[in-house]
Design an enzyme around this catalytic site. Structure first.
Site, PDB file in Angstrom:
ATOM      1  N   ARG A   1     -67.004  -8.482 -45.525  1.00  0.00           N
ATOM      2  CA  ARG A   1     -66.114  -9.153 -44.571  1.00  0.00           C
ATOM      3  C   ARG A   1     -66.908 -10.030 -43.597  1.00  0.00           C
ATOM      4  NH1 ARG A   1     -61.326  -7.487 -45.837  1.00  0.00           N
ATOM      5  NH2 ARG A   1     -61.162  -5.413 -46.785  1.00  0.00           N
ATOM      6  N   ASP A   2     -66.369 -11.234 -43.350  1.00  0.00           N
ATOM      7  CA  ASP A   2     -66.986 -12.122 -42.361  1.00  0.00           C
ATOM      8  C   ASP A   2     -66.838 -11.485 -40.974  1.00  0.00           C
ATOM      9  OD1 ASP A   2     -67.666 -15.455 -42.337  1.00  0.00           O
ATOM     10  OD2 ASP A   2     -67.256 -14.466 -40.416  1.00  0.00           O
ATOM     11  N   ILE A   3     -67.889 -11.555 -40.182  1.00  0.00           N
ATOM     12  CA  ILE A   3     -67.908 -10.908 -38.870  1.00  0.00           C
ATOM     13  C   ILE A   3     -67.008 -11.649 -37.864  1.00  0.00           C
ATOM     14  CG2 ILE A   3     -69.843 -12.175 -37.818  1.00  0.00           C
ATOM     15  CD1 ILE A   3     -71.010  -9.406 -37.042  1.00  0.00           C
TER      16      ILE A   3
ATOM     17  N   ASN B   1     -69.831 -24.294 -47.616  1.00  0.00           N
ATOM     18  CA  ASN B   1     -70.302 -25.254 -46.619  1.00  0.00           C
ATOM     19  C   ASN B   1     -71.744 -25.636 -46.952  1.00  0.00           C
ATOM     20  OD1 ASN B   1     -67.961 -25.324 -44.987  1.00  0.00           O
ATOM     21  ND2 ASN B   1     -68.544 -23.399 -43.993  1.00  0.00           N
TER      22      ASN B   1
ATOM     23  N   VAL C   1     -75.688 -20.213 -42.059  1.00  0.00           N
ATOM     24  CA  VAL C   1     -76.550 -19.213 -42.693  1.00  0.00           C
ATOM     25  C   VAL C   1     -77.113 -19.798 -43.995  1.00  0.00           C
ATOM     26  CG1 VAL C   1     -76.687 -16.898 -43.677  1.00  0.00           C
ATOM     27  CG2 VAL C   1     -75.212 -17.321 -41.692  1.00  0.00           C
TER      28      VAL C   1
ATOM     29  N   HIS D   1     -73.252 -18.798 -49.870  1.00  0.00           N
ATOM     30  CA  HIS D   1     -72.099 -17.899 -49.719  1.00  0.00           C
ATOM     31  C   HIS D   1     -70.824 -18.669 -49.969  1.00  0.00           C
ATOM     32  CE1 HIS D   1     -73.354 -19.451 -45.776  1.00  0.00           C
ATOM     33  NE2 HIS D   1     -72.060 -19.522 -45.464  1.00  0.00           N
TER      34      HIS D   1
ATOM     35  N   HIS E   1     -66.939 -18.644 -49.133  1.00  0.00           N
ATOM     36  CA  HIS E   1     -65.908 -18.097 -48.254  1.00  0.00           C
ATOM     37  C   HIS E   1     -64.620 -17.903 -49.061  1.00  0.00           C
ATOM     38  CE1 HIS E   1     -67.852 -19.107 -44.260  1.00  0.00           C
ATOM     39  NE2 HIS E   1     -68.475 -19.976 -45.011  1.00  0.00           N
TER      40      HIS E   1
HETATM   41  P1  AMP Z   1     -71.418 -20.889 -42.797  1.00  0.00           P
HETATM   42  O1  AMP Z   1     -70.994 -21.528 -41.504  1.00  0.00           O
HETATM   43  O2  AMP Z   1     -70.717 -21.448 -44.008  1.00  0.00           O
HETATM   44  O3  AMP Z   1     -72.921 -20.843 -42.942  1.00  0.00           O
HETATM   45  O4  AMP Z   1     -70.873 -19.409 -42.729  1.00  0.00           O
HETATM   46  C1  AMP Z   1     -71.609 -18.360 -42.210  1.00  0.00           C
HETATM   47  C2  AMP Z   1     -70.618 -17.253 -41.962  1.00  0.00           C
HETATM   48  O5  AMP Z   1     -71.339 -16.049 -41.813  1.00  0.00           O
HETATM   49  C3  AMP Z   1     -69.775 -17.440 -40.707  1.00  0.00           C
HETATM   50  O6  AMP Z   1     -68.393 -17.472 -41.058  1.00  0.00           O
HETATM   51  C4  AMP Z   1     -70.140 -16.230 -39.853  1.00  0.00           C
HETATM   52  O7  AMP Z   1     -69.041 -15.714 -39.130  1.00  0.00           O
HETATM   53  C5  AMP Z   1     -70.649 -15.252 -40.896  1.00  0.00           C
HETATM   54  N1  AMP Z   1     -71.578 -14.250 -40.410  1.00  0.00           N
HETATM   55  C6  AMP Z   1     -72.658 -14.450 -39.613  1.00  0.00           C
HETATM   56  N2  AMP Z   1     -73.310 -13.280 -39.422  1.00  0.00           N
HETATM   57  C7  AMP Z   1     -72.626 -12.335 -40.105  1.00  0.00           C
HETATM   58  C8  AMP Z   1     -72.793 -10.935 -40.293  1.00  0.00           C
HETATM   59  N3  AMP Z   1     -73.817 -10.257 -39.740  1.00  0.00           N
HETATM   60  N4  AMP Z   1     -71.885 -10.269 -41.065  1.00  0.00           N
HETATM   61  C9  AMP Z   1     -70.851 -10.930 -41.614  1.00  0.00           C
HETATM   62  N5  AMP Z   1     -70.645 -12.253 -41.490  1.00  0.00           N
HETATM   63  C10 AMP Z   1     -71.522 -12.944 -40.737  1.00  0.00           C
END
Ligand code: AMP
Ligand code: ZN
Length: 115
Positions: free
Chosen positions: A30-32, A88, A97, A101, A103
């Protein structure tokens, strides 16, 4: 594992995460900071920086990411109502990140085009 990669640390169990689905080559959690009632991230277990680094030889891991996303949609109950799959890439897309990944977003109607 790439040095100082947050999602590699999640895969290693060094950073906690909320698991949704797991396969040999992928992990879904799950996204945080969820942007929809369902917001799950599907990542490859192998470190790949982003979709801009994918090549013709990466079809296998990409297909596994998609089938994992399908399994997530089914278990989250959004397979019929619909969902959005997003990669992204880079700054203008808000890519934060640097570990590939996908979404998986659903559970509410989403506008198009995205903001
Ligand atoms: P992006 O902007 O496409 O790089 O997405 C990175 C996603 O990672 C964002 O939606 C953040 O909310 C999510 N995220 C960052 N840290 C964590 C974490 N520790 N656990 C879960 N999701 C995270
Ligand atoms: Zn990584």
């Amino acid at each position: 594992m790439a040095d100082d990669c947050l999602f590699c640390k999640i895969l290693a169990g060094e950073v906690p995460s909320s698991e949704v689905h797991s396969t040999g080559g992928t992990y879904a959690f799950r996204d945080i900071n969820p942007q929809a009632p369902t917001h799950v991230l599907v990542i490859p277990r192998r470190h790949i920086a982003n979709a801009g680094d994918l090549g013709a030889g990466d079809g296998g891991v990409l297909a596994e990411m998609i089938t994992t996303a399908q399994a997530v949609a089914a278990s989250e109950g959004i397979a019929e109502s619909g969902y959005r799959l997003v990669f992204n890439v880079g700054d203008d897309a808000g890519n934060l990140v640097p570990h590939l990944h996908l979404h998986v977003l659903g559970g509410r109607p989403m506008g198009w085009p995205p903001g």
